[in-house]
Design an enzyme around this catalytic site. Structure first.
Site, PDB file in Angstrom:
ATOM      1  N   ASP A   1      14.604  -0.627   0.208  1.00 22.45           N
ATOM      2  CA  ASP A   1      15.259  -0.949   1.470  1.00 22.45           C
ATOM      3  C   ASP A   1      16.243  -2.094   1.215  1.00 22.45           C
ATOM      4  O   ASP A   1      17.307  -1.886   0.642  1.00 22.45           O
ATOM      5  CB  ASP A   1      14.155  -1.286   2.481  1.00 22.45           C
ATOM      6  CG  ASP A   1      14.656  -1.475   3.893  1.00 22.45           C
ATOM      7  OD1 ASP A   1      15.525  -0.707   4.319  1.00 22.45           O
ATOM      8  OD2 ASP A   1      14.173  -2.402   4.573  1.00 22.45           O
TER       9      ASP A   1
ATOM     10  N   PHE B   1      14.068   4.184  10.370  1.00 26.68           N
ATOM     11  CA  PHE B   1      12.720   3.757  10.006  1.00 26.68           C
ATOM     12  C   PHE B   1      11.833   4.987   9.872  1.00 26.68           C
ATOM     13  O   PHE B   1      11.770   5.821  10.781  1.00 26.68           O
ATOM     14  CB  PHE B   1      12.138   2.784  11.027  1.00 26.68           C
ATOM     15  CG  PHE B   1      10.916   2.095  10.485  1.00 26.68           C
ATOM     16  CD1 PHE B   1      11.034   0.990   9.661  1.00 26.68           C
ATOM     17  CD2 PHE B   1       9.653   2.608  10.749  1.00 26.68           C
ATOM     18  CE1 PHE B   1       9.906   0.395   9.100  1.00 26.68           C
ATOM     19  CE2 PHE B   1       8.525   2.004  10.198  1.00 26.68           C
ATOM     20  CZ  PHE B   1       8.659   0.901   9.381  1.00 26.68           C
TER      21      PHE B   1
ATOM     22  N   LYS C   1       0.812  -1.198   0.000  1.00 25.88           N
ATOM     23  CA  LYS C   1       0.000   0.000   0.000  1.00 25.88           C
ATOM     24  C   LYS C   1       0.855   1.262   0.000  1.00 25.88           C
ATOM     25  O   LYS C   1       0.374   2.348  -0.286  1.00 25.88           O
ATOM     26  CB  LYS C   1      -0.885   0.040   1.264  1.00 25.88           C
ATOM     27  CG  LYS C   1      -1.734  -1.161   1.482  1.00 25.88           C
ATOM     28  CD  LYS C   1      -2.481  -1.018   2.841  1.00 25.88           C
ATOM     29  CE  LYS C   1      -2.951  -2.366   3.312  1.00 25.88           C
ATOM     30  NZ  LYS C   1      -3.471  -2.295   4.703  1.00 25.88           N
ATOM     31  N   GLY C   2       2.128   1.104   0.339  1.00 26.47           N
ATOM     32  CA  GLY C   2       2.975   2.259   0.633  1.00 26.47           C
ATOM     33  C   GLY C   2       3.104   3.309  -0.458  1.00 26.47           C
ATOM     34  O   GLY C   2       3.372   4.468  -0.177  1.00 26.47           O
TER      35      GLY C   2
ATOM     36  N   ASP D   1       7.294   3.076  -2.585  1.00 23.37           N
ATOM     37  CA  ASP D   1       7.573   4.123  -1.608  1.00 23.37           C
ATOM     38  C   ASP D   1       9.058   4.172  -1.258  1.00 23.37           C
ATOM     39  O   ASP D   1       9.664   5.235  -1.231  1.00 23.37           O
ATOM     40  CB  ASP D   1       6.725   3.928  -0.342  1.00 23.37           C
ATOM     41  CG  ASP D   1       6.789   2.503   0.229  1.00 23.37           C
ATOM     42  OD1 ASP D   1       7.483   1.636  -0.352  1.00 23.37           O
ATOM     43  OD2 ASP D   1       6.128   2.248   1.257  1.00 23.37           O
TER      44      ASP D   1
HETATM   45  P1  IMP Z   1      12.512  -4.331   0.720  1.00 23.49           P
HETATM   46  O1  IMP Z   1      12.033  -5.538   0.018  1.00 23.49           O
HETATM   47  O2  IMP Z   1      13.279  -4.647   1.972  1.00 23.49           O
HETATM   48  O3  IMP Z   1      13.261  -3.349  -0.142  1.00 23.49           O
HETATM   49  O4  IMP Z   1      11.224  -3.667   1.328  1.00 23.49           O
HETATM   50  C1  IMP Z   1      10.619  -2.578   0.802  1.00 23.49           C
HETATM   51  C2  IMP Z   1       9.316  -2.386   1.535  1.00 23.49           C
HETATM   52  O5  IMP Z   1       9.511  -2.409   2.966  1.00 23.49           O
HETATM   53  C3  IMP Z   1       8.784  -1.011   1.233  1.00 23.49           C
HETATM   54  O6  IMP Z   1       7.926  -1.030   0.138  1.00 23.49           O
HETATM   55  C4  IMP Z   1       8.074  -0.657   2.521  1.00 23.49           C
HETATM   56  O7  IMP Z   1       6.759  -1.124   2.473  1.00 23.49           O
HETATM   57  C5  IMP Z   1       8.808  -1.402   3.601  1.00 23.49           C
HETATM   58  N1  IMP Z   1       9.773  -0.521   4.303  1.00 23.49           N
HETATM   59  C6  IMP Z   1      11.111  -0.554   4.247  1.00 23.49           C
HETATM   60  N2  IMP Z   1      11.670   0.404   4.995  1.00 23.49           N
HETATM   61  C7  IMP Z   1      10.633   1.085   5.538  1.00 23.49           C
HETATM   62  C8  IMP Z   1      10.561   2.225   6.421  1.00 23.49           C
HETATM   63  O8  IMP Z   1      11.545   2.848   6.859  1.00 23.49           O
HETATM   64  N3  IMP Z   1       9.294   2.631   6.741  1.00 23.49           N
HETATM   65  C9  IMP Z   1       8.178   2.015   6.298  1.00 23.49           C
HETATM   66  N4  IMP Z   1       8.205   0.952   5.473  1.00 23.49           N
HETATM   67  C10 IMP Z   1       9.423   0.494   5.102  1.00 23.49           C
HETATM   68 MG    MG Z   2       5.648  -1.170   0.499  1.00 23.49          MG
END
Ligand code: IMP
Ligand code: MG
Length: 179
Positions: free
Chosen positions: A107, A156, A48-49, A104
């Site tokens: 990470d 975060f 949803k982000g 969004d």
């Molecule tokens: P990844 O697969 O670890 O790159 O995760 C990405 C997803 O993790 C993003 O689309 C967010 O939904 C969530 N995420 C990662 N870091 C944050 C943060 O600092 N705040 C909120 N959501 C996060």
């Molecule tokens: Mg997300």
């Protein structure tokens, strides 16, 4: 604009104010449009982000856009599970289209890498990716976005669509959790 917000007893401090986000989103929209060949752009948002960022981004485009969404499993709380599962797939066809994947935040890169691969398999004409935020220090998978709004430190964050256990999505700015 609040300088700090409190969610379930945790304090978050303003990191990127709304005016700065607004300016950056407008310039990102220009960069993105310039990078695509002629024709409409299919914007694929990850739920949803991405919903707030995507809403502002598409309204800054001059090009015809189509919008679709995918939902993949990601975080429970603040810890990455490392497992990526498709919960909602696209409704619109991707083959031959100019596709822009929008999320969004980048990470660990697990979600992004998986979704980019899934989209590539559907044979788009062009495939590019855009994230509002990037936390390069956190990367586990070697993946980058073509367009990044802001690089941020390993904190975060919530706001502008991003949540902490579903809270904080409605804030106009980006707020970082205090230690
Ligand atoms: P990844 O697969 O670890 O790159 O995760 C990405 C997803 O993790 C993003 O689309 C967010 O939904 C969530 N995420 C990662 N870091 C944050 C943060 O600092 N705040 C909120 N959501 C996060
Ligand atoms: Mg997300």
């Amino acid at each position: 604009m609040e300088d700090t917000v409190v969610l379930r007893g945790r304090r978050f401090r303003l990191l990127i104010p709304p005016e700065e986000i607004e300016r950056r989103v407008l310039s990102l929209a220009e960069e993105v449009e310039r990078a695509f060949p002629e024709g409409e752009i299919l914007v694929v948002g990850l739920l949803k982000g991405s919903f707030v960022f995507l809403a502002d981004l598409v309204r800054a485009f001059r090009r015809t856009v189509l919008v679709d969404f995918m939902a993949v499993s990601s975080y429970a709380g603040t810890e990455s599970t490392g497992v990526v599962r498709v919960k909602k797939d696209l409704d619109l066809p991707v083959e031959g289209k100019n596709v822009l994947l929008v999320d969004d935040i980048l990470d660990t890169g697990r979600t992004f890498k998986k979704v980019l691969n899934l989209l590539r398999e559907k044979n788009p004409r062009t495939l590019k990716s855009c994230v509002l935020l990037d936390k390069p220090e956190r990367r586990v998978e070697p993946v980058e976005a073509d367009f990044v709004g802001f690089k941020i430190p390993d904190r975060f964050v919530v706001g502008y669509g991003l949540d902490w256990d579903e809270l904080g999505r409605q804030f106009r700015g980006i707020y970082a959790m205090e230690e």
